[in-house]
Motif scaffolding. Sequence first.
Motif, PDB file in Angstrom:
ATOM      1  N   TRP A   1       9.258  -0.630   0.050  1.00 52.70           N
ATOM      2  CA  TRP A   1       8.007  -0.448   0.799  1.00 52.70           C
ATOM      3  C   TRP A   1       7.474  -1.783   1.308  1.00 52.70           C
ATOM      4  O   TRP A   1       6.292  -1.901   1.623  1.00 52.70           O
ATOM      5  CB  TRP A   1       6.959   0.223  -0.092  1.00 52.70           C
ATOM      6  N   ASP A   2       8.324  -2.805   1.381  1.00 50.47           N
ATOM      7  CA  ASP A   2       7.922  -4.148   1.798  1.00 50.47           C
ATOM      8  C   ASP A   2       6.799  -4.677   0.909  1.00 50.47           C
ATOM      9  O   ASP A   2       5.855  -5.300   1.375  1.00 50.47           O
ATOM     10  CB  ASP A   2       7.518  -4.190   3.276  1.00 50.47           C
ATOM     11  N   LEU A   3       6.914  -4.406  -0.382  1.00 53.43           N
ATOM     12  CA  LEU A   3       5.960  -4.894  -1.375  1.00 53.43           C
ATOM     13  C   LEU A   3       6.697  -5.763  -2.388  1.00 53.43           C
ATOM     14  O   LEU A   3       7.927  -5.736  -2.458  1.00 53.43           O
ATOM     15  CB  LEU A   3       5.313  -3.723  -2.125  1.00 53.43           C
ATOM     16  N   ASN A   4       5.936  -6.517  -3.167  1.00 58.87           N
ATOM     17  CA  ASN A   4       6.460  -7.209  -4.338  1.00 58.87           C
ATOM     18  C   ASN A   4       5.396  -7.112  -5.423  1.00 58.87           C
ATOM     19  O   ASN A   4       4.358  -6.474  -5.218  1.00 58.87           O
ATOM     20  CB  ASN A   4       6.848  -8.659  -4.018  1.00 58.87           C
ATOM     21  N   HIS A   5       5.643  -7.722  -6.575  1.00 60.12           N
ATOM     22  CA  HIS A   5       4.684  -7.571  -7.678  1.00 60.12           C
ATOM     23  C   HIS A   5       3.301  -8.074  -7.296  1.00 60.12           C
ATOM     24  O   HIS A   5       2.298  -7.491  -7.693  1.00 60.12           O
ATOM     25  CB  HIS A   5       5.196  -8.259  -8.954  1.00 60.12           C
ATOM     26  N   ALA A   6       3.214  -9.125  -6.508  1.00 60.98           N
ATOM     27  CA  ALA A   6       1.912  -9.679  -6.113  1.00 60.98           C
ATOM     28  C   ALA A   6       1.172  -8.746  -5.164  1.00 60.98           C
ATOM     29  O   ALA A   6      -0.022  -8.476  -5.343  1.00 60.98           O
ATOM     30  CB  ALA A   6       2.104 -11.050  -5.470  1.00 60.98           C
ATOM     31  N   SER A   7       1.858  -8.241  -4.154  1.00 64.94           N
ATOM     32  CA  SER A   7       1.184  -7.371  -3.188  1.00 64.94           C
ATOM     33  C   SER A   7       0.848  -6.016  -3.805  1.00 64.94           C
ATOM     34  O   SER A   7      -0.170  -5.401  -3.471  1.00 64.94           O
ATOM     35  CB  SER A   7       2.017  -7.207  -1.913  1.00 64.94           C
ATOM     36  N   HIS A   8       1.675  -5.551  -4.721  1.00 67.39           N
ATOM     37  CA  HIS A   8       1.396  -4.295  -5.416  1.00 67.39           C
ATOM     38  C   HIS A   8       0.097  -4.422  -6.221  1.00 67.39           C
ATOM     39  O   HIS A   8      -0.748  -3.529  -6.204  1.00 67.39           O
ATOM     40  CB  HIS A   8       2.575  -3.929  -6.323  1.00 67.39           C
ATOM     41  N   ALA A   9      -0.081  -5.550  -6.900  1.00 65.31           N
ATOM     42  CA  ALA A   9      -1.305  -5.788  -7.669  1.00 65.31           C
ATOM     43  C   ALA A   9      -2.528  -5.842  -6.751  1.00 65.31           C
ATOM     44  O   ALA A   9      -3.600  -5.331  -7.100  1.00 65.31           O
ATOM     45  CB  ALA A   9      -1.187  -7.082  -8.470  1.00 65.31           C
ATOM     46  N   VAL A  10      -2.373  -6.428  -5.567  1.00 69.18           N
ATOM     47  CA  VAL A  10      -3.485  -6.480  -4.613  1.00 69.18           C
ATOM     48  C   VAL A  10      -3.902  -5.068  -4.211  1.00 69.18           C
ATOM     49  O   VAL A  10      -5.091  -4.739  -4.175  1.00 69.18           O
ATOM     50  CB  VAL A  10      -3.113  -7.321  -3.364  1.00 69.18           C
ATOM     51  N   LEU A  11      -2.925  -4.215  -3.940  1.00 70.82           N
ATOM     52  CA  LEU A  11      -3.252  -2.829  -3.594  1.00 70.82           C
ATOM     53  C   LEU A  11      -3.997  -2.145  -4.738  1.00 70.82           C
ATOM     54  O   LEU A  11      -4.956  -1.403  -4.508  1.00 70.82           O
ATOM     55  CB  LEU A  11      -1.988  -2.047  -3.226  1.00 70.82           C
ATOM     56  N   ALA A  12      -3.584  -2.416  -5.970  1.00 71.31           N
ATOM     57  CA  ALA A  12      -4.264  -1.826  -7.128  1.00 71.31           C
ATOM     58  C   ALA A  12      -5.728  -2.266  -7.177  1.00 71.31           C
ATOM     59  O   ALA A  12      -6.616  -1.444  -7.420  1.00 71.31           O
ATOM     60  CB  ALA A  12      -3.544  -2.207  -8.416  1.00 71.31           C
TER      61      ALA A  12
END
Length: 166
Positions: A45-56
């Motif tokens: 989904w063009d995400l990584n652990h950092a961007s996933h946390a931002v979405l959260a």
Amino acid sequence: MDHQGVPSDALDPASPDPAQWPVGRLLSSAARRVERDWNAHLATWDLNHASHAVLAHLLRSPMSQRELATASSVTEQTMSRVLTRMERSGYVTRAPHDDDRRRHVITITDAGRSAFFVASDRELAASMVTRGLTPEQAEQLRRLLVVVAGERGPEDDPDLSAGSAG
């Protein structure tokens, strides 16, 4: 002897055998492996652990870049790079703050919300971390990591302090 009663020379941090590594190296190595596996999953989904946390964080409410950086324990410069990528992916928008035009409010988009929930398969995430463990071991690992991550001592967790009495 170390603090666990193991002779200090029993551990070999240079050994290729993880059973010989000190706890710090084991935890660091395990964290890197999990992060690699998780990032490979999120890349769909063009995400990584950092961007996933931002979405959260943004699921709770819109935030400023500074607030997101603080919540994510990174610098504002790092957060700026993360947000630029997420904006290109269509997962967040930046809009000027109503009261302070120098600040921007970051908001999750419908696409970001959708990507977050699809990518956040709890069973898949748990299986990446706990492969090879029994359900009981996985739960014990979770409880121990809560203590380590929360910087609490075993004496703060009745389940752990009772188990460490012997």
